[in-house]
Enzyme design. Structure first.
Site, PDB file in Angstrom:
ATOM      1  N   HIS A 131      20.205  13.612  -1.441  1.00  0.00           N
ATOM      2  CA  HIS A 131      19.536  14.886  -1.747  1.00  0.00           C
ATOM      3  C   HIS A 131      19.015  15.609  -0.514  1.00  0.00           C
ATOM      4  O   HIS A 131      18.862  16.818  -0.520  1.00  0.00           O
ATOM      5  CB  HIS A 131      18.422  14.687  -2.788  1.00  0.00           C
ATOM      6  CG  HIS A 131      17.201  13.991  -2.272  1.00  0.00           C
ATOM      7  ND1 HIS A 131      17.197  12.649  -1.974  1.00  0.00           N
ATOM      8  CD2 HIS A 131      15.967  14.448  -1.980  1.00  0.00           C
ATOM      9  CE1 HIS A 131      15.983  12.325  -1.541  1.00  0.00           C
ATOM     10  NE2 HIS A 131      15.232  13.391  -1.534  1.00  0.00           N
ATOM     11  N   TYR A 134       1.238   0.359  27.215  1.00  0.00           N
ATOM     12  CA  TYR A 134       2.361  -0.202  26.454  1.00  0.00           C
ATOM     13  C   TYR A 134       1.896  -1.353  25.568  1.00  0.00           C
ATOM     14  O   TYR A 134       2.285  -1.467  24.410  1.00  0.00           O
ATOM     15  CB  TYR A 134       3.445  -0.696  27.426  1.00  0.00           C
ATOM     16  CG  TYR A 134       4.739  -1.055  26.722  1.00  0.00           C
ATOM     17  CD1 TYR A 134       5.773  -0.117  26.645  1.00  0.00           C
ATOM     18  CD2 TYR A 134       4.924  -2.303  26.134  1.00  0.00           C
ATOM     19  CE1 TYR A 134       6.963  -0.422  25.995  1.00  0.00           C
ATOM     20  CE2 TYR A 134       6.104  -2.609  25.483  1.00  0.00           C
ATOM     21  CZ  TYR A 134       7.126  -1.678  25.418  1.00  0.00           C
ATOM     22  OH  TYR A 134       8.286  -1.972  24.768  1.00  0.00           O
ATOM     23  N   ASP A 147       3.626  -1.028  -1.970  1.00  0.00           N
ATOM     24  CA  ASP A 147       4.018   0.191  -1.261  1.00  0.00           C
ATOM     25  C   ASP A 147       2.853   1.156  -1.451  1.00  0.00           C
ATOM     26  O   ASP A 147       2.610   1.663  -2.536  1.00  0.00           O
ATOM     27  CB  ASP A 147       5.328   0.735  -1.859  1.00  0.00           C
ATOM     28  CG  ASP A 147       5.740   2.063  -1.227  1.00  0.00           C
ATOM     29  OD1 ASP A 147       4.956   2.617  -0.427  1.00  0.00           O
ATOM     30  OD2 ASP A 147       6.834   2.554  -1.542  1.00  0.00           O
ATOM     31  N   PHE A 155      10.396   3.984  -4.631  1.00  0.00           N
ATOM     32  CA  PHE A 155      10.647   5.293  -4.021  1.00  0.00           C
ATOM     33  C   PHE A 155      12.063   5.299  -3.433  1.00  0.00           C
ATOM     34  O   PHE A 155      12.638   4.242  -3.178  1.00  0.00           O
ATOM     35  CB  PHE A 155       9.593   5.580  -2.941  1.00  0.00           C
ATOM     36  CG  PHE A 155       9.784   6.946  -2.325  1.00  0.00           C
ATOM     37  CD1 PHE A 155       9.625   8.088  -3.096  1.00  0.00           C
ATOM     38  CD2 PHE A 155      10.158   7.094  -0.994  1.00  0.00           C
ATOM     39  CE1 PHE A 155       9.831   9.348  -2.542  1.00  0.00           C
ATOM     40  CE2 PHE A 155      10.359   8.344  -0.442  1.00  0.00           C
ATOM     41  CZ  PHE A 155      10.194   9.481  -1.209  1.00  0.00           C
ATOM     42  N   ASP A 156      12.620   6.494  -3.208  1.00  0.00           N
ATOM     43  CA  ASP A 156      14.042   6.549  -2.821  1.00  0.00           C
ATOM     44  C   ASP A 156      14.359   5.872  -1.488  1.00  0.00           C
ATOM     45  O   ASP A 156      15.398   5.236  -1.348  1.00  0.00           O
ATOM     46  CB  ASP A 156      14.618   7.976  -2.889  1.00  0.00           C
ATOM     47  CG  ASP A 156      13.936   8.953  -1.966  1.00  0.00           C
ATOM     48  OD1 ASP A 156      12.805   8.659  -1.544  1.00  0.00           O
ATOM     49  OD2 ASP A 156      14.512  10.016  -1.680  1.00  0.00           O
ATOM     50  N   ALA A 201       1.589   4.103   0.049  1.00  0.00           N
ATOM     51  CA  ALA A 201       1.459   5.464   0.587  1.00  0.00           C
ATOM     52  C   ALA A 201       0.235   6.206   0.036  1.00  0.00           C
ATOM     53  O   ALA A 201      -0.490   6.862   0.774  1.00  0.00           O
ATOM     54  CB  ALA A 201       2.737   6.252   0.299  1.00  0.00           C
ATOM     55  N   LYS A 258       0.655  10.089   4.193  1.00  0.00           N
ATOM     56  CA  LYS A 258       0.017  10.521   2.945  1.00  0.00           C
ATOM     57  C   LYS A 258      -1.491  10.261   3.048  1.00  0.00           C
ATOM     58  O   LYS A 258      -2.214  11.040   3.631  1.00  0.00           O
ATOM     59  CB  LYS A 258       0.626   9.773   1.746  1.00  0.00           C
ATOM     60  CG  LYS A 258       2.004  10.290   1.334  1.00  0.00           C
ATOM     61  CD  LYS A 258       3.103   9.691   2.139  1.00  0.00           C
ATOM     62  CE  LYS A 258       4.475  10.000   1.579  1.00  0.00           C
ATOM     63  NZ  LYS A 258       5.525   9.485   2.470  1.00  0.00           N
TER      64      LYS A 258
HETATM   65  N1  F0G Z   1       6.935   5.007  -0.279  1.00  0.00           N
HETATM   66  C1  F0G Z   1       6.536   6.045  -1.026  1.00  0.00           C
HETATM   67  C2  F0G Z   1       5.854   5.797  -2.333  1.00  0.00           C
HETATM   68  C3  F0G Z   1       6.761   7.343  -0.578  1.00  0.00           C
HETATM   69  O1  F0G Z   1       6.368   8.372  -1.341  1.00  0.00           O
HETATM   70  C4  F0G Z   1       7.392   7.536   0.673  1.00  0.00           C
HETATM   71  C5  F0G Z   1       7.658   8.877   1.170  1.00  0.00           C
HETATM   72  C6  F0G Z   1       7.779   6.416   1.417  1.00  0.00           C
HETATM   73  C7  F0G Z   1       7.525   5.168   0.898  1.00  0.00           C
HETATM   74  C8  F0G Z   1       8.459   6.531   2.737  1.00  0.00           C
HETATM   75  O2  F0G Z   1       7.565   6.937   3.708  1.00  0.00           O
HETATM   76  O3  F0G Z   1       8.355   9.194   4.445  1.00  0.00           O
HETATM   77  O4  F0G Z   1       6.758   7.858   5.821  1.00  0.00           O
HETATM   78  O5  F0G Z   1       9.108   7.174   5.648  1.00  0.00           O
HETATM   79  N2  F0G Z   1       7.557   9.896   0.467  1.00  0.00           N
HETATM   80  C9  F0G Z   1       7.712  11.273   0.866  1.00  0.00           C
HETATM   81  C10 F0G Z   1       7.636  12.145  -0.352  1.00  0.00           C
HETATM   82  C11 F0G Z   1       8.875  11.565   1.734  1.00  0.00           C
HETATM   83  O6  F0G Z   1       7.910  13.360  -0.214  1.00  0.00           O
HETATM   84  O7  F0G Z   1       7.260  11.683  -1.425  1.00  0.00           O
HETATM   85  P1  F0G Z   1       7.981   7.837   4.980  1.00  0.00           P
END
Ligand code: F0G
Length: 459
Positions: A450, A72, A215, A124-125, A217, A258
């Site tokens: 979406h 843990y 950010d 990102f969304d 990824a 990613k």
């Molecule tokens: N930031 C970016 C630039 C992303 O592309 C994503 C996720 C996230 C944050 C959130 O990360 O999915 O691990 O919670 N992108 C995916 C996509 C879902 O299809 O582009 P997560």
């Protein structure tokens, strides 16, 4: 002759995939309310929905899972991951989270409050979702040229430094939560951000006393583009470039699904102990104790190994070349694709592909349905459906770019799969004049609609 660059791996295990008939796909589309997120994966032949969590782990990653320490607190796996993060990014402090949006949730719990502004390039969304959920506003300061899908610019993901400075100048310091730069810029087409731009954002953040968060990824893919496109970096090692990129920032959020090539996981990196301590409380509340935060020990081991593999130049070159291979094929067929090609995906300009379908009928979503019907290829809409409604006016937001994204999982498909995909898109392109109407919304969620939206075809 010069020998071609090849994948620096061979395949040890395969997963069979099956194609279906058009009649089957027509039925499955109806059953899924014309939202490809509702399909079962076995109804898809080539799945380019996302590159997130869909990569193939290596033998070293799988074997490291057997050494996972599931304690843990204070697991060896945590320390292994901490070391990898420190070595690759330079950040001294980190918190594991179960994925990228969880990292956003924890960090924004400290930084973002009602009425704040969060400027950056395109958010990102999920990032925007977490900002708007806190009744703050994401301000997109991406360079204008990013909206032109045909003009070649090496770093279309860049933030416009003047726009960014204007936001910082015209608002009180305490109203700005932080600056967020997304590398690569997913929303504007997987486009990279230059080192010069990161450096300039870093200077602005210091000048105005505002924190700068990356950010991250697809940070390794971003570094690849810096090495191959930015003056002065051709001879620099990818890892050196990565450390310089992060040196300008105060912290990072990471979706490890990613560029760390794992199926699940994320983290937050911090330079400053104080911010780390504040975020730790939220991490414990939302994710788990600070030495596992939503991850198993075995998954932290796989991530530590994946961080090294995902930042290897030879791997990055084969990955980004595969994306370019798909883009080049499609371009040869005359399909309107965004250029330069992105790091993780090819983006198709839906307004140019289906010019007769009005934006109110969601041309990009309509195209995703056609690609699936034609050959079982699943892409994703990056357009008005994803952009959600304005939180205040509740009107549909129509972004400048209305696109379909075909995102390539890492180390999963062959170039033959890419040739098949390009042929599917070509067949739809050849019959585009017959696609006269789009779709309408039947049911939608108030935020990030979406994923679960239900649609009907307009006839
Ligand atoms: N930031 C970016 C630039 C992303 O592309 C994503 C996720 C996230 C944050 C959130 O990360 O999915 O691990 O919670 N992108 C995916 C996509 C879902 O299809 O582009 P997560």
């Amino acid at each position: 002759m010069e020998l071609p660059h090849t994948e620096p791996f061979k395949i040890k295990m395969v997963e069979n995939i099956y194609n279906s008939t058009r009649e089957q796909r027509e039925k499955w589309l109806r059953d899924s309310s014309y939202n490809l997120f509702n399909l079962r994966s076995e109804q898809v032949f080539i799945d380019l929905l996302t590159d997130s969590g869909t990569g193939a782990m290596s033998d070293k990653q799988w074997s490291s899972m057997m050494l996972g320490d599931e304690s843990y607190a204070g697991a060896t796996s945590y320390y292994k991951l901490k070391e990898a993060i420190k070595e690759i990014t330079g950040f001294n402090y980190f918190l594991p989270t179960h994925q990228g949006r969880a990292a956003e949730n924890v960090l924004f719990s400290v930084l973002v409050k009602e009425g704040d502004l969060v400027p950056g390039n395109s958010h990102f969304d999920t990032t925007k979702g977490h900002i708007e959920f806190r009744k703050a506003k994401a301000v997109d300061c991406t360079i204008d040229i990013a909206a032109d899908t045909t003009v070649w610019h090496p770093f279309k993901g860049n933030a416009d430094i003047d726009k960014l400075e204007h936001v910082l100048q015209t608002n009180p310091r305490e109203k700005i939560s932080c600056i967020i730069i997304t590398i690569t810029n997913n929303t504007s087409g997987g486009q990279p951000v230059s080192m010069a731009n990161l450096r300039a954002v870093g200077s602005l953040s210091k000048k105005y006393g505002v924190k700068f968060i990356i950010d991250s990824a697809r940070f390794a893919e971003n570094a690849y583009f810096i090495k191959t496109r930015e003056e002065g970096y051709a001879d620099r090692d990818i890892r050196e470039i990565i450390r310089e990129m992060f040196s300008y920032a105060d912290g990072m959020t990471m979706s490890s699904k990613k560029d760390a090539i794992v199926n699940m996981g994320g983290f937050i990196g911090f330079r400053d102990e104080d911010l780390f301590r504040q975020a730790s409380t939220y991490n414990i509340m939302f994710e788990g104790f600070i030495t596992y935060g939503g991850m198993s020990g075995r998954d932290m081991n796989a991530m530590a190994q994946g961080l090294y593999e995902g930042t290897d130049f030879s791997y990055l070159k084969s990955r980004i070349s595969q994306v370019a291979h798909l883009g080049t094929r499609m371009k040869e067929y005359g399909i309107p694709v965004l250029e330069p090609f992105g790091g993780h995906a090819i983006f198709i300009d839906a307004k140019k592909f289906l010019p007769e379908i009005p934006k109110e009928e969601f041309p990009a979503q309509t195209l995703t349905l056609e690609f699936y019907l034609e050959g079982g290829v699943r892409g994703v809409e990056i357009g008005a459906l994803m952009a959600d409604r304005d939180p205040l006016t509740r009107k549909n937001r129509y972004p400048r770019l209305e696109m379909v994204r075909l995102a390539l999982p890492r180390r999963v498909y062959t170039d033959n799969h890419m040739d098949y995909t390009a042929a599917v898109i070509k067949n739809v392109f050849d019959r585009r004049d017959k696609i006269k109407r789009g779709v309408k919304i039947i049911r939608e969620a108030p935020i990030m609609r979406h994923f679960t939206i239900e649609l009907e075809r307009i006839v």
